[in-house]
Design an enzyme around this catalytic site. Sequence first.
Site: not given
Ligand code: ADP
Ligand code: MG
Length: 638
Positions: A332, A334, A532
Site C-alpha cells: 500500500d 500511504t 498499516d
Molecule cells: P491511499 O491508497 O494512498 O491510502 P486513499 O485511498 O486513502 O489513498 O485516498 C486516495 C485519494 O483520495 C487521495 O490521494 C486524495 O486525493 C483523496 N482523498 C481521500 N481522502 C481524502 C480526504 N479526507 N481529503 C482529501 N482528499 C482525500
Molecule cells: Mg491508505
Amino acid sequence: MSKETASICESCHLDGERESRWTYSIGGMRFNLKDFLLVAIVGILILVSLLLWLVWGIVEAPLLPALIGGIPIVIGAVKGLLRKDMNVGLLISVALIASIIVGKYLPAAIVVFIMHLGEALENITLARSTKAIRKLLELRPRFARVRRNGQEVEVPAIEVRRGERVLVKSGERIPVDGIVVFGQAAVNKAPLTGESIPVEVGVGDEVFEATINEAGVLEIETTKVGRESMMGRIIELVEKVQLEKAPAQRIADRFARYFTPIILVITGLVYYLTGEIINAITVLIIACPCALVLATPTAVLAAVGNAARRGILIKGGRTLEATGQITAVVLDKTGTVTYGQSEVTNIKGFGNLSEREILLKAAVAEKFSEHPLARAVMRKAQAFGLNIPDSSDFKVYPGRGVVAYESGEKITLGNRKLLAEQGIKVPEEVAQFLMDQEEKGETPIILASEHHIEGVVTTADTLREKVSVVVEDLKKTGVKRIIMLTGDNERTARAIAGKLGIKEFLAEQLPEDKVNFVKKLKENYKVVVIGDGVNDAPALATAHVGIAMGAFGSDAAIEAADIALLTDDLTQAVQAIRLSRKTVQIIWSNIILFSLVINAIGMYLAAVGAVGPIAAAILHNVGSFAVIINSARLINYR
Ligand code: ADP
Ligand code: MG
C-alpha cells in the site's frame, strides 16, 4: 516435560503421560527424571542378565529388563488404542511381544532400552525448542513496586490493578502497560520490538510492560496487566500457534493414521515372503512415524518463537507455510512505502479567497476526518492559529475526499474523481497546476465551493528510505512481482514508485478496487499484502497473507493481520518472508529426508535381513533426533 510440548509429540511417545513433578531443570536444560530412571534400571538389568547368561548360562535372564521396560510401552499402546489413536508404541509393542514369543529376549531388552533412551534424549531437546517461548516469559518482570496507602510495596506484577501507580527506577523493566504520570526516562523497547533505540518518555506518554527504563525514574498509572498487556498478547499469540495445525502437519497426521495399519500389513507380507520373524520384527521397529509426526510442529514453534523475539508476530503454522511460498507482494502506498505523515507544502488560490481562507475552508471540511491528508490540513490550520467551526452533513467518499456544509454552504475537497462526481468542472489552468504538483510526487487536493474551484492544497508525504533496499531483497527471496497500490493519482504514484525503484504500480484505486486486484492476483500468485492495517484492512484480509506494519499498541492492526510487525520497519517484512521460507524448507527436509527416506531405506534393509532389531531401534531414534535438531536451527536463525 512441560505441558506445551506434551501435545506436540504425544502420538510419538511410548507412554502418553508426562508428569511435571518429575521434570527437572539444570542449566536451562529440562529433563524428565522418570525417563532416565527407567533407562538406568533397564540398562543395569541388561548388564546383569548378560552376566547371568555368560557365566551361568541362564538364557532367560534378559526377559526381566525386556518386561520392565516393555510393559510401560505396551500399556501406553493400549491406552492409545482406547483413544482410537494408532500410536507408535503399538508397532513397538507388537514387535516386542513377537520377539518374546520367539524367545529373542536379549534383542527385545536392548530395543526397549534404546527406545527409552531415545525418548529421554528427545524430551530434553524438545524442551529446548520451547525455549523460544520461555525466553519471552523471562522478559516479563515478576514484581512491581506499587504505591498503596501512601506506601511503596512490592507485589507480584500480575496483581497490580488498573489505575494503580507503579514506580520504576533506572535499569529496571517496566512491569505493566500504562501512562507516565510523573518523571522522565529513556525507555528501550528492544524486548518487545527487537529494535534497540531508547526513546525519551515523559508525563502523558504510553509505556509498555517488559521495556527497560535505561535512565530516569517513572511513576506509571497502570492501564493493562497480565494477559491484556502488549507482552501478554504477544505471548498468547505465540502459545496459540501450537494449537493451530499447519497444512503440512495435517498431511503428516493423516499419513500417520494410515501408517500403522499399512506397516502391519507390510510386516505380515515380509514374514510371509521371507519366513523370518526377525525380519518382520525389525520392519516394525524401524517403521515408526515419530520423525514424521515431529517434522512440522517442532519447526513451526521454533520459527514463531524466533520471530516474536524480534517483534514479528506470526499467527500460526498456516501463515508461516503460506508466507514461505509467496510469489507476489502488494504494497500500500500511504503508511507503507511512505510514513503516512503528510504535510501541507503549498496552498494556491484560483478564486477570490486568500491562502488563509482556503486553509480555513479546507480545515472545516476535514475536521471530522481521520484521513492522513485531513490530519495534514488540520495541523497546518493549527499552525496558522485558525479557529475552526464544526461543519454539518459531513460525508466521506473513500479514495476520493470529503464533502461538508458550513452554514448551509457546500464545501467539496478531494481529487478529480470527487469533483467529477459532484459535477464541478476543472478549468485548464487548474489542471495544469495539478499536473505540475503531481509530477514532483506530491498530492494536491482541490477545494471547491458550490460550483467552482477556490484553490488547491498540496500535501507531501515522506518516503521510507529503506523501501528500495526492501524491494531488492524481496526480489532476492524469489518474489516475482512487487506492486504498489494507491488511491492517489497516476502521476504522483509514478513519481513515488520511480524514486523507490518499484516498477509496477496501480493508481486511483478505490478500497474495493484494491480488494478486487488482490483477488485477481491470487489466481496466479501467492500474494502478500503489506499495509498499516487501518484503512487497508479489507485488502490485508483478502491476501493469502496480510502483513500489518507498526502494529505496536494497535489492537486493530494486530487483529487484522496474519503477521503483525511491531515496529514501523519494512525490512521486518522481508525477515518474516525469509524465516518462513527457511521454515518450509526445514519442514520438508524433515519430512522427506529424515522421515520418509530413512524409513524406506531402513524398512528395505530390515525386510532383506541386512539390519537387525537393535540397529533398527538406533536408526529409528536417529531419524527423530535429526528432525528435532534440524528444527532447532530455526530458534536462532537470522
Ligand atoms: P491511499 O491508497 O494512498 O491510502 P486513499 O485511498 O486513502 O489513498 O485516498 C486516495 C485519494 O483520495 C487521495 O490521494 C486524495 O486525493 C483523496 N482523498 C481521500 N481522502 C481524502 C480526504 N479526507 N481529503 C482529501 N482528499 C482525500
Ligand atoms: Mg491508505
